[in-house]
Design a protein around this motif. Structure first.
Motif, mmCIF file in Angstrom:
data_model
loop_
_atom_site.group_PDB
_atom_site.id
_atom_site.type_symbol
_atom_site.label_atom_id
_atom_site.label_comp_id
_atom_site.label_asym_id
_atom_site.label_seq_id
_atom_site.Cartn_x
_atom_site.Cartn_y
_atom_site.Cartn_z
ATOM 1 N N ILE A 25 11.081 14.062 -4.128
ATOM 2 C CA ILE A 25 9.927 13.187 -3.936
ATOM 3 C C ILE A 25 9.344 13.413 -2.551
ATOM 4 O O ILE A 25 10.060 13.780 -1.608
ATOM 5 N N LYS A 26 8.051 13.206 -2.455
ATOM 6 C CA LYS A 26 7.352 13.351 -1.182
ATOM 7 C C LYS A 26 6.911 11.982 -0.706
ATOM 8 O O LYS A 26 6.213 11.259 -1.424
ATOM 9 N N LEU A 27 7.323 11.610 0.509
ATOM 10 C CA LEU A 27 6.974 10.317 1.084
ATOM 11 C C LEU A 27 5.631 10.403 1.803
ATOM 12 O O LEU A 27 5.091 11.493 2.033
ATOM 13 N N GLY A 72 0.771 -1.236 0.000
ATOM 14 C CA GLY A 72 0.000 0.000 0.000
ATOM 15 C C GLY A 72 0.800 1.282 0.000
ATOM 16 O O GLY A 72 0.220 2.373 -0.002
ATOM 17 N N SER A 73 2.128 1.209 -0.008
ATOM 18 C CA SER A 73 2.954 2.415 0.092
ATOM 19 C C SER A 73 3.198 3.040 -1.271
ATOM 20 O O SER A 73 3.126 2.380 -2.308
ATOM 21 N N SER A 74 3.515 4.332 -1.281
ATOM 22 C CA SER A 74 3.825 5.049 -2.509
ATOM 23 C C SER A 74 4.491 6.368 -2.149
ATOM 24 O O SER A 74 4.415 6.836 -1.012
ATOM 25 N N ALA A 75 5.146 6.971 -3.127
ATOM 26 C CA ALA A 75 5.722 8.307 -2.998
ATOM 27 C C ALA A 75 5.320 9.107 -4.228
ATOM 28 O O ALA A 75 4.919 8.540 -5.247
ATOM 29 N N GLN A 76 5.436 10.432 -4.154
ATOM 30 C CA GLN A 76 5.007 11.295 -5.247
ATOM 31 C C GLN A 76 6.163 12.144 -5.734
ATOM 32 O O GLN A 76 6.921 12.707 -4.930
ATOM 33 N N LYS A 80 21.745 15.450 4.368
ATOM 34 C CA LYS A 80 21.817 16.560 3.404
ATOM 35 C C LYS A 80 20.839 16.387 2.252
ATOM 36 O O LYS A 80 20.572 17.343 1.515
ATOM 37 N N LEU A 81 20.304 15.166 2.067
ATOM 38 C CA LEU A 81 19.345 14.925 0.992
ATOM 39 C C LEU A 81 17.904 15.126 1.443
ATOM 40 O O LEU A 81 16.990 15.082 0.621
ATOM 41 N N ILE A 82 17.685 15.345 2.730
ATOM 42 C CA ILE A 82 16.338 15.559 3.248
ATOM 43 C C ILE A 82 16.039 17.050 3.223
ATOM 44 O O ILE A 82 16.698 17.841 3.897
ATOM 45 N N VAL A 83 15.044 17.427 2.439
ATOM 46 C CA VAL A 83 14.663 18.835 2.310
ATOM 47 C C VAL A 83 13.751 19.249 3.446
ATOM 48 O O VAL A 83 13.894 20.319 4.017
ATOM 49 N N VAL A 134 10.098 15.265 2.530
ATOM 50 C CA VAL A 134 10.516 15.560 1.164
ATOM 51 C C VAL A 134 12.013 15.370 1.090
ATOM 52 O O VAL A 134 12.764 15.942 1.894
ATOM 53 N N ARG A 135 12.475 14.550 0.135
ATOM 54 C CA ARG A 135 13.904 14.286 0.023
ATOM 55 C C ARG A 135 14.334 14.225 -1.426
ATOM 56 O O ARG A 135 13.506 14.108 -2.343
ATOM 57 N N LYS A 136 15.649 14.300 -1.646
ATOM 58 C CA LYS A 136 16.229 14.288 -2.980
ATOM 59 C C LYS A 136 16.655 12.873 -3.370
ATOM 60 O O LYS A 136 17.169 12.123 -2.538
ATOM 61 N N ILE A 137 16.454 12.544 -4.650
ATOM 62 C CA ILE A 137 16.868 11.266 -5.205
ATOM 63 C C ILE A 137 17.702 11.564 -6.453
ATOM 64 O O ILE A 137 17.311 12.407 -7.270
ATOM 65 N N PRO A 138 18.847 10.904 -6.658
ATOM 66 C CA PRO A 138 19.658 11.159 -7.866
ATOM 67 C C PRO A 138 18.870 10.921 -9.144
ATOM 68 O O PRO A 138 18.005 10.042 -9.218
#
Length: 280
Positions: free
Chosen positions: A177-179, A160-164, A271-274, A184-188
């Motif tokens: 992406i928003k969990l 049931g999980s997802s991110a946007q 540092k990747l977590i906004v 909200v965090r950064k993905i390469p």
């Protein structure tokens, strides 16, 4: 809804809420070439020391090899069956490729037997397709996200999980992406992700109904800290039922938890977590 409520013919069945697997799963045996034997560790590490408490016993299970990397690229595969996996809350789909190769993937929501999927940078934005996250439009829901390009999916894998996807950051090297937690965090940009959310979204409604079913899953009774002696837990001791005697709840090793920040400030991924979860 794929849940079923059991008639109260006994106390163990009275509160049971289970997934109705007949409605969602294929009536097929698992692919033998993708099964591996595994021995019970009972919460112990490679030195035999218990690192996770209250685990042990349970029914023997075989591990299903999941294709986290989706390395079979630019070849369209067909969903042959949707199966139960005892090692995870999500369902798994058996994918058959024209070359004869077979692989298990995590089943996306609304995927059906006979659907076509592909892993390609030029793939359509369709449920089950695996694409580089930089090629996914804003607002799309995704799962099975890579944190390190080429390492395989590490995030958003449970039922049931997802991110946007929110879009690119200022540098253009990362996607935001928003969990589900609000973080909200950064993905390469070169990391892969799969379109859609994970199936079995009704898993949160499941109620085992009795302790015996939990024991079959390898879960032993969890003892409360306040019921222990003071030498076993910081909450233990006292005559009768007493308060915990601390400013905040503690773990058995004296560490604060439940509403208190315990994250290491030197952790590399900070540092990747906004934005932290719950807007903190």
């Amino acid at each position: 809804m794929a849940v079923k409520y059991i008639k109260a013919r006994s106390k163990g069945k009275r509160t049971s809420v289970l997934i109705d697997y007949k409605k969602v799963l294929s009536n097929t045996a698992p692919q033998k070439s993708l099964l591996r034997s595994q021995s019970s560790k009972a919460g112990r590490n490679n030195q035999g020391v218990i690192t996770v408490r209250f685990q042990g016993g349970g029914v023997k299970q075989k591990y299903r090899i999941i294709d986290w990397k989706r390395n079979i690229t630019n070849i369209e595969g067909t969903v042959s069956s949707i199966e139960y996996d005892p090692n995870r809350t999500a369902f798994i789909s058996l994918i058959v490729y024209p070359t004869g190769a077979k692989a298990y993937i995590i089943t996306p929501r609304d995927q059906k037997v006979g659907d076509k999927i592909i892993s390609s940078d030029a793939a359509d934005i369709k449920i089950g397709n695996c694409i580089k996250i930089s090629n996914i439009p804003e607002g799309t829901f995704i799962h099975n996200i890579e944190l390190v390009p080429g390492k395989g999916a590490q995030m958003i894998r449970s039922a049931g999980s997802s991110a946007q996807v929110l879009g690119k950051d200022e540098s253009g090297k990362f996607m935001m992406i928003k969990l589900a937690s609000g973080e909200v965090r950064k993905i390469p940009n070169d990391s892969k992700a799969v379109i859609g959310s994970v199936a079995n979204e009704d898993w949160y409604l499941v109620n085992f109904g009795k302790a015996g079913r939990a024991r079959k899953m390898g879960i032993k009774p969890h003892v409360r800290g306040t019921a222990m002696n003071p030498n076993d837990h910081p909450h233990g001791g006292g005559e009768g039922r007493q308060p915990i005697g601390h400013d905040s709840p503690r773990t058995p090793w004296g560490k604060r938890h439940m509403g208190v920040k315990t994250r290491k400030y030197k952790k590399a991924s900070t540092k990747l977590i906004v934005r932290r979860k719950n807007n903190k």
